[in-house]
Design an enzyme around this catalytic site. Structure first.
Site: not given
Ligand code: AMP
Length: 228
Positions: A140, A26, A101, A184, A173
């Site tokens: 990644r 994404k 989410r 996750r 990360r």
């Molecule tokens: P991502 O970079 O999208 O994989 O997000 C990394 C982490 O940020 C996730 O594992 C969550 O802990 C938090 N996070 C990101 N977006 C959201 C969201 N829309 N709602 C809740 N937590 C989020």
């Protein structure tokens, strides 16, 4: 790359949502689409990581939750998103990556978009199998400077550890470690997967085969956006 080949597309003028598990591609694709259409790429993960690195109050609350792979509470994320959408650069549309989410976030987003007189969102569902997701997340690497995303297995930089664009150092990360990845994915299954049916029922969702190479995904994706 496919994104640069065609004439500039019509203005986006809508919210595009990239829905799919972590590691589905994404972020990589959202950057390309945002560049192609000249709209902001709104990654709630990036926004949260920025807060964490600046040690803001919000970041300090979010950090332990993110480190264990859980979702940050809705009110934190929604406050951040609402503030971001109120800025002028979002007027002609935007691409959400990693938001919404939860069902609650999706329902609130519908109200926010209504308030901004935006049409209903276009939702692209990235479909990728579990084995690939693991490989993509463990491989990644992200540029510390510009945020460009690489994969050491199937999309490595020309010079190991360095960004092709700006020579920035590549980092892994904190939540791309194996123990956290499982959590996750479980959070995705529990809280985010129900959104697939939520948006499908409203006829807003289109499936995208995310197992193809990144360039093929971009090509299909740009066609889906141009058609809508
Ligand atoms: P991502 O970079 O999208 O994989 O997000 C990394 C982490 O940020 C996730 O594992 C969550 O802990 C938090 N996070 C990101 N977006 C959201 C969201 N829309 N709602 C809740 N937590 C989020």
């Amino acid at each position: 790359m496919a994104s640069g080949a065609a004439a500039p597309p019509r203005p986006l003028n809508r919210a595009v949502i990239f829905l799919g598990p972590p590691g589905a591609g994404k972020g990589t694709q959202a950057k390309i689409v945002a560049r192609t259409y000249g709209v902001p790429h709104l990654s709630t993960g990036d926004m949260l990581r920025d807060h964490v690195s600046r040690r803001t109050e919000l970041g300090n609350r979010a950090r332990p939750i993110m480190e264990r792979g859980d979702l940050v509470p809705d009110e934190i994320v929604l406050g951040m998103v609402e503030e971001r959408l109120s800025r002028a650069d979002c007027r002609n549309g935007f691409v959400f990556d990693g938001f919404p989410r939860t069902l609650n976030q999706a329902e609130r987003l519908a109200l926010i978009l209504d308030g901004l007189s935006f049409p209903r969102p276009q939702v692209i569902h990235f479909v990728v199998d579990r084995e690939q997701l693991f490989k993509r997340m463990t491989g990644r690497r992200t540029c510390k400077v510009g945020g460009e995303i690489y994969n050491i297995y199937d999309g490595p930089p020309r010079v190991p550890g360095r960004c092709d664009n700006d020579g920035g150092e590549l980092e892994q990360r904190a939540d791309d470690r194996e123990e956290v990845i499982a959590e996750r994915l479980a959070a995705y299954d529990r809280q985010t997967q129900p959104l697939v049916e939520y948006y499908r029922r409203q006829h807003l969702l289109e499936d995208l085969n995310g197992m193809q190479g990144p360039e093929a995904v971009t090509r299909v994706l740009l066609e889906m956006l141009a058609k809508a």
